[in-house]
Each structure stands twice: as structure tokens, then as C-alpha cells.
Design a protein around this motif. Sequence first.
Motif, PDB file in Angstrom:
ATOM      1  N   UNK A 168       5.417   3.697  59.596  1.00  0.00           N
ATOM      2  CA  UNK A 168       4.796   4.543  58.589  1.00  0.00           C
ATOM      3  C   UNK A 168       3.342   4.185  58.408  1.00  0.00           C
ATOM      4  N   UNK A 169       2.982   3.805  57.180  1.00  0.00           N
ATOM      5  CA  UNK A 169       1.589   3.461  56.887  1.00  0.00           C
ATOM      6  C   UNK A 169       1.335   1.979  56.835  1.00  0.00           C
ATOM      7  N   UNK A 170       2.191   1.148  57.448  1.00  0.00           N
ATOM      8  CA  UNK A 170       2.073  -0.309  57.352  1.00  0.00           C
ATOM      9  C   UNK A 170       2.040  -0.949  58.733  1.00  0.00           C
ATOM     10  N   UNK A 171       1.116  -1.902  58.902  1.00  0.00           N
ATOM     11  CA  UNK A 171       1.041  -2.725  60.107  1.00  0.00           C
ATOM     12  C   UNK A 171       1.417  -4.156  59.737  1.00  0.00           C
ATOM     13  N   UNK A 172       2.286  -4.770  60.542  1.00  0.00           N
ATOM     14  CA  UNK A 172       2.800  -6.110  60.274  1.00  0.00           C
ATOM     15  C   UNK A 172       2.222  -7.098  61.276  1.00  0.00           C
ATOM     16  N   UNK A 173       1.734  -8.231  60.758  1.00  0.00           N
ATOM     17  CA  UNK A 173       1.159  -9.285  61.585  1.00  0.00           C
ATOM     18  C   UNK A 173       1.864 -10.603  61.287  1.00  0.00           C
ATOM     19  N   UNK A 174       1.808 -11.519  62.243  1.00  0.00           N
ATOM     20  CA  UNK A 174       2.347 -12.858  62.043  1.00  0.00           C
ATOM     21  C   UNK A 174       1.338 -13.889  62.519  1.00  0.00           C
ATOM     22  N   UNK A 209      -1.614   0.038  54.906  1.00  0.00           N
ATOM     23  CA  UNK A 209      -1.200  -1.239  54.348  1.00  0.00           C
ATOM     24  C   UNK A 209      -1.046  -2.273  55.460  1.00  0.00           C
ATOM     25  N   UNK A 210      -1.503  -3.492  55.171  1.00  0.00           N
ATOM     26  CA  UNK A 210      -1.378  -4.609  56.105  1.00  0.00           C
ATOM     27  C   UNK A 210      -0.502  -5.676  55.478  1.00  0.00           C
TER      28      UNK A 210
END
Length: 530
Positions: free
Chosen positions: A67-73, A110-111
Motif C-alpha cells: 500500500x502506502x508503506x515501505x518497510x526497512x530493516x 509511510x516509512x
Amino acid sequence: MRRRRFLGIGAAAVGAGTLGAFAVPTAARLLTEGRPGLLLNSTVPLPEAFQVPLPVPPVLRPVSSDGGTDHYEITQKAARLEILPGLRTETWTYGGSYPGPTLAVRSGRQTVVRHRNELPVPSVVHLHGGHTPAESDGYPIDLILPFGSDRSLAAPGMAGMAGMPGMEHPADLPLGRITDGDRSYTYPGNQRAATLWYHDHRMGFTGPGIWRGLSGFHLVHDDEEDALPLPRGDRDLPLMLADRAFAEDGSFRYPAVDPALAVPGVTDDYMNGVLGDVLLVNGAPWPRLDVDRARYRLRLLNSSNARLYRLELDPQPSGGGALVQIGGDGGLLEAPLAHDAVEIAPAERFDIVVDFSRYPPGTSVRLMNRFGSERTTEVMRFDVSSRTVSDDSAVPERLSDFERLDRAAAVTTRTFGFRRSRSDGWTINGQPYQPGRALARPALGTTEIWRFFTDVHHPVHLHLDPFQVLSRNRADPGPYDAGWKDTVDLRPAESVEVLVRFTDYPGTYMLHCHNLEHEDMAMMADFVVE
């Protein structure tokens, strides 16, 4: 006041909840010069300047997007890096590199960044300049405990408070949002394009944490910026400036009162800030870069603990105005400003365009620090190519639809004094830092005037929302105060008024000095947006 006596007072003050285990700077040390800090010399032979190519931090890719979110680690861990040629330096890193990987994100998306702590100490991550909900802002006791550590160390009233003895606070106040091993920070992306950075923010230990390597770029992009013909790609360069000192074996030197970093603070001589004799750019000592005869965007960040820089090109191009400022802490200016030099305090950012076609082919152009001495007068070198290249970039006369805050809309004026107390060390309004004690309670959606004044030099940083500088000493803002700011450089015996609007997110945030030795020794305050 000698250290032993002051530590006793600090221990007695634990019940009052103040950040107390540090020594008070001597007045003689503070008043010897207008600029802060004392030089810590390296004990290893230093390399010649301009031998190391400029590294560019890698851009981190999201592990997933929905959706409107990117996930980082990101894994925080120790690594042995070659910073000085031929030597290995034990470094605390984000993801194994110094600087940490760059996050390049879009405004409006969103991040979410999951940090796993494999360091030997607790950590806190602050997105500096981020417009962020309180629970993800990096409040200094919102600890990520080391993976596999004993959570009981963080119980209220227990000596150590997760590795910070002498810094407990009242049992009736919440200890902080403590997590075991990892934590996810959510950044809604509700802000314009800007050069931000992320760094450690643990109470009492921000100075040694950043000194050892815990910092990285976080770049926000948006459609307004993308529509401009500014330099991009390989000609859009993030440049993190830092000073460090090194021991014979290549390890970082830092004058901590406790080398194990269980007790906060630095030795007496360095109470006004620690300066190193090695200047690093993106983690490399005095690097060099081959550049085309074209425009380059330089995203300058001062990530030093206490050092001020006055940056200037040598030689200056014919006609002057070599450094064209297009942005600051909070993004694009309304219109470009041409400078012969820029002064940048700890945590400030300046987005600068340099047109290297103004130089003859083959020219070597040094970036100089006119506030430095000996080896710290040179920062890096640009070697201008002899080949012909195309350059379709430009700096337009108008950069942004810039919103100017209205002074008449301010509902109140608050005053904050940044001073040294003979009994309490570095203070704001005469009080050393105590978690949970708010010095201001602005209402969500309102605009206020905040007036800062100082005895000696303090770069003042405000969390949550950027501000606009109204005046210096009741006169016009200075030449480097344009645009949206989140850090303002207060010179000795100076007052600065800023206009800030509190938007979107209620909760507890921070106001503090970004001279990291001052910050670690209690020059912080809470404010609560209600």
C-alpha cells in the motif's frame, strides 16, 4: 568544583530525577574563545590529505512495500572498518557501514524502519528533522536493549538503568518505551522534501554513540523538488562532515570519564565539547572526488559533536558566490542564496549547488574550513575533469512555494535560557534535564514564538516541527537563517527568536543543545504538545 565532589552531589540528586553524573565545566575553559570545544589530538601518524576517494553511503532498499508503506530493516552492530588507510577501527554502525545506509523515501509514503540492536549497549534512534509521532521520535529513555540482554536492568530505581548508573529518575514517572532487542520506528512521511539524518539519542551517551559511528542520511523527496532542473543522480551528493581522533591502533579516542560507557560524561577539559584533529567526509579522511565541469548538489551535514565549520572553496571562482544555497534543514528555500562561505553548526544541513564549469579544466578545488587550524583547515578536494560533458541542470530563480508563518498568529512567547550553572552544569532555564518534567505545554495546532538566549555557544535543536527564524538580537535574521530550520546556531551572548507551529502529533518531545557534550550533561528539556 572538582569531579569527586560533583559526582557525590549528582548521586544525591538521583532521587530528584536529574541527569546528574557529570562534572561542571570551568568558567575559564568556556570563556577562552567564542567557539566551543577543545582539540583531542590523535596519537597515530595521520595520512596525507586527498589520497582517499570520497565514498558515498549505499542507499538502503526496502525489504517490502505494501500500500502506502515501505518497510526497512537495519541491524546496529560493531564492525572493524578501515577509516585511516592500513588500520582497522572498531566502529558502532547501522548495517555495518559508517555512515549508515541512506534511506531515500517519498513524501506522502509511510516509512517503517525496524532496528535490531546487536551493540554492547542500549540505543535510541532519532530521525533528526523528522515530523514524527512521539512514540517514534527517539525520546532518550525509549531504549532498545541489546539483543539477549537482561530487561531487569531497566527497572525503575535500579542502579544502571540499562547501563546508565546515576541517571535514574522518580519511580512515579514512566521509565520509557523499552523494547528487547529490536524496535520499529514509524515515519508517516507527512513533510516536504528535505535532507534529514538519523542518529543515536540515548540519554547521557549521544556524544560517544555518534562519535563511534551511529549516524546516517535520511533523504525525503517530493514532486515539487523533482520538477526542478537541479543536479541529480551522481551529481547529487550527501556529504557528512565529522571530526574524530584516533589512537595508535586505529581505535577512536574519546575522553569519556568511563571508557566502558557505564557512567556518562567526559573529563574536565572537554566539558565544552570534543574536537578531533581528523576531518572525515562520509567516513573518509580528507577525501578527493573527480568532478565534471558541471553543477553538483552537495547536501552538507555537520554531524560533528561540537565543531563549527566555515566552509569555503579555494580557489574561489571568478565573480564569487561559489556556494549557491537552495535548501536548509527543512527543505527548499523560496529562492536561491549565493554565498562565498557558509557557517554550519552541529546538526545543521545546507543544500548547496556548486558549478564546477566556472573553473578551468584540471583545477583542483579544496573545500576549506576557515574555522579550523593546521590539519582541520582542509576538508576535501574536488578535481575538475578536462573532458567535455553535457549538463542540463539549472538553479531556477524560484525554488518553492514557501509558506511563511505569521508572527501575528502566535498565541504566546516563551523564553529559554541556555546557560551554565555552577551547581548543575549545562541547563535550560536553570534546570538540568529530568525526564518527564515539561518546560512548555503548547496546544496542538497553535503557533508560538520561542526565544532562545545563551551565555556561550549552543546550537539549539527542536524536535517535532521545523521553525522560521524571526530575529537575532532583535534585528534581522542572519545570513544562514533562511528557510525552515530545526537547528539554530546561537553564538555567545546572543538571543534568537523563532516562530514554530505545532502540528499533527501530540505527546512529549525535546528541546536541547546539539553540542553533544552539552546535551549529554543535561542541556535538554521536555515539552508536551497537548
